[in-house]
Design a protein around this motif. Structure first.
Motif, mmCIF file in Angstrom:
data_model
loop_
_atom_site.group_PDB
_atom_site.id
_atom_site.type_symbol
_atom_site.label_atom_id
_atom_site.label_comp_id
_atom_site.label_asym_id
_atom_site.label_seq_id
_atom_site.Cartn_x
_atom_site.Cartn_y
_atom_site.Cartn_z
ATOM 1 N N ILE A 14 0.854 -1.194 0.000
ATOM 2 C CA ILE A 14 0.000 0.000 0.000
ATOM 3 C C ILE A 14 0.887 1.239 0.000
ATOM 4 O O ILE A 14 1.904 1.289 0.685
ATOM 5 N N THR A 15 0.469 2.233 -0.753
ATOM 6 C CA THR A 15 1.092 3.551 -0.669
ATOM 7 C C THR A 15 -0.002 4.560 -0.351
ATOM 8 O O THR A 15 -1.161 4.379 -0.746
ATOM 9 N N ALA A 16 0.370 5.577 0.365
ATOM 10 C CA ALA A 16 -0.609 6.600 0.723
ATOM 11 C C ALA A 16 0.054 7.967 0.685
ATOM 12 O O ALA A 16 1.231 8.114 1.012
ATOM 13 N N THR A 17 -0.713 8.950 0.257
ATOM 14 C CA THR A 17 -0.269 10.338 0.315
ATOM 15 C C THR A 17 -1.345 11.134 1.048
ATOM 16 O O THR A 17 -2.533 10.858 0.914
ATOM 17 N N ALA A 18 -0.908 12.089 1.829
ATOM 18 C CA ALA A 18 -1.832 12.938 2.570
ATOM 19 C C ALA A 18 -1.500 14.393 2.306
ATOM 20 O O ALA A 18 -0.332 14.770 2.208
ATOM 21 N N GLU A 19 -2.537 15.199 2.179
ATOM 22 C CA GLU A 19 -2.365 16.639 2.003
ATOM 23 C C GLU A 19 -3.227 17.348 3.029
ATOM 24 O O GLU A 19 -4.429 17.098 3.126
ATOM 25 N N THR A 20 -2.594 18.224 3.813
ATOM 26 C CA THR A 20 -3.317 18.989 4.825
ATOM 27 C C THR A 20 -3.297 20.462 4.452
ATOM 28 O O THR A 20 -2.252 21.015 4.134
ATOM 29 N N VAL A 21 -4.464 21.066 4.505
ATOM 30 C CA VAL A 21 -4.617 22.497 4.260
ATOM 31 C C VAL A 21 -5.004 23.132 5.590
ATOM 32 O O VAL A 21 -5.972 22.712 6.219
ATOM 33 N N PRO A 39 -0.649 52.233 21.084
ATOM 34 C CA PRO A 39 -1.531 51.329 20.350
ATOM 35 C C PRO A 39 -1.537 49.935 20.977
ATOM 36 O O PRO A 39 -0.509 49.445 21.440
ATOM 37 N N VAL A 40 -2.721 49.337 21.011
ATOM 38 C CA VAL A 40 -2.883 47.943 21.416
ATOM 39 C C VAL A 40 -3.429 47.206 20.199
ATOM 40 O O VAL A 40 -4.458 47.597 19.639
ATOM 41 N N VAL A 41 -2.725 46.156 19.779
ATOM 42 C CA VAL A 41 -3.152 45.369 18.620
ATOM 43 C C VAL A 41 -3.465 43.958 19.105
ATOM 44 O O VAL A 41 -2.626 43.310 19.735
ATOM 45 N N LEU A 42 -4.677 43.514 18.816
ATOM 46 C CA LEU A 42 -5.119 42.161 19.129
ATOM 47 C C LEU A 42 -5.185 41.376 17.828
ATOM 48 O O LEU A 42 -5.827 41.812 16.866
ATOM 49 N N VAL A 43 -4.499 40.236 17.784
ATOM 50 C CA VAL A 43 -4.518 39.352 16.613
ATOM 51 C C VAL A 43 -5.172 38.048 17.043
ATOM 52 O O VAL A 43 -4.747 37.419 18.014
ATOM 53 N N VAL A 44 -6.224 37.649 16.323
ATOM 54 C CA VAL A 44 -6.916 36.394 16.589
ATOM 55 C C VAL A 44 -6.753 35.512 15.361
ATOM 56 O O VAL A 44 -7.144 35.906 14.257
ATOM 57 N N ALA A 45 -6.172 34.326 15.549
ATOM 58 C CA ALA A 45 -5.978 33.385 14.443
ATOM 59 C C ALA A 45 -6.725 32.094 14.744
ATOM 60 O O ALA A 45 -6.538 31.490 15.798
ATOM 61 N N ASN A 46 -7.606 31.703 13.839
ATOM 62 C CA ASN A 46 -8.336 30.444 13.930
ATOM 63 C C ASN A 46 -7.987 29.609 12.708
ATOM 64 O O ASN A 46 -7.876 30.140 11.595
ATOM 65 N N PHE A 47 -7.834 28.312 12.913
ATOM 66 C CA PHE A 47 -7.501 27.402 11.822
ATOM 67 C C PHE A 47 -8.618 26.383 11.650
ATOM 68 O O PHE A 47 -9.194 25.916 12.634
ATOM 69 N N ALA A 48 -8.915 26.054 10.397
ATOM 70 C CA ALA A 48 -9.896 25.018 10.063
ATOM 71 C C ALA A 48 -9.216 24.013 9.147
ATOM 72 O O ALA A 48 -9.470 23.971 7.947
ATOM 73 N N PRO A 49 -8.306 23.203 9.711
ATOM 74 C CA PRO A 49 -7.529 22.298 8.862
ATOM 75 C C PRO A 49 -8.370 21.168 8.285
ATOM 76 O O PRO A 49 -9.308 20.684 8.914
ATOM 77 N N THR A 50 -8.016 20.788 7.067
ATOM 78 C CA THR A 50 -8.620 19.626 6.422
ATOM 79 C C THR A 50 -7.495 18.780 5.849
ATOM 80 O O THR A 50 -6.486 19.302 5.390
ATOM 81 N N THR A 51 -7.697 17.490 5.896
ATOM 82 C CA THR A 51 -6.698 16.572 5.352
ATOM 83 C C THR A 51 -7.386 15.609 4.397
ATOM 84 O O THR A 51 -8.445 15.058 4.719
ATOM 85 N N SER A 52 -6.791 15.445 3.237
ATOM 86 C CA SER A 52 -7.286 14.430 2.293
ATOM 87 C C SER A 52 -6.181 13.387 2.130
ATOM 88 O O SER A 52 -5.003 13.706 2.031
#
Length: 126
Positions: A10-17, A108-121
């Motif tokens: 078996i061979t497999a490849t995975a891609e995550t975004v 100055p006050v800078v607020l950075v909010v980072a959210n991730f919605a990863p998907t893998t095929s």
């Protein structure tokens, strides 16, 4: 025939975004804050990247998000910050200003909010 280890061919490849969503919010401190004190910034006090009004702060995706806070261009320690997203109202950022520390007026006050919605095929070939 001699004994041998049997295995699957078996061979497999995975891609995550990662699919990040990054939001930035800006605030200018009105009056000097001398520690030990608390600086509370409500969502409505921030402006967004285009200078527009902010009505709520984004939720944080469990295990796939982070916030960063910069005061006068310097990244602040996580232990000084309390972030409340808009789901419990409009949201707010609380900065604990320790004894001996000062946030100058007009900083100055800078607020950075980072959210991730990863998907893998995954593509498996047998």
């Amino acid at each position: 025939m001699p004994l041998k280890i049997m295995k699957l061919a078996i061979t497999a490849t995975a891609e995550t975004v990662t699919a990040p969503t990054v939001s930035r919010f800006f605030y200018e401190v009105g009056a000097t804050v001398i520690g030990e004190a608390v600086l509370t910034i409500d969502a409505a006090d921030f402006v967004n990247d285009t200078g527009g009004a902010v009505t709520s702060l984004p939720e944080l995706t469990a295990n796939n998000s982070y916030i960063e806070v910069y005061v006068n261009g310097v990244l602040q320690m996580e232990g000084l910050l309390t972030y409340t997203p808009g789901a419990t109202g409009t949201g707010q950022l609380v900065i604990d200003v320790p004894n001996g520390s000062t946030i100058e007026a007009n900083s100055p006050v800078v607020l950075v909010v980072a959210n991730f919605a990863p998907t893998t095929s995954v593509d498996i070939t047998t």
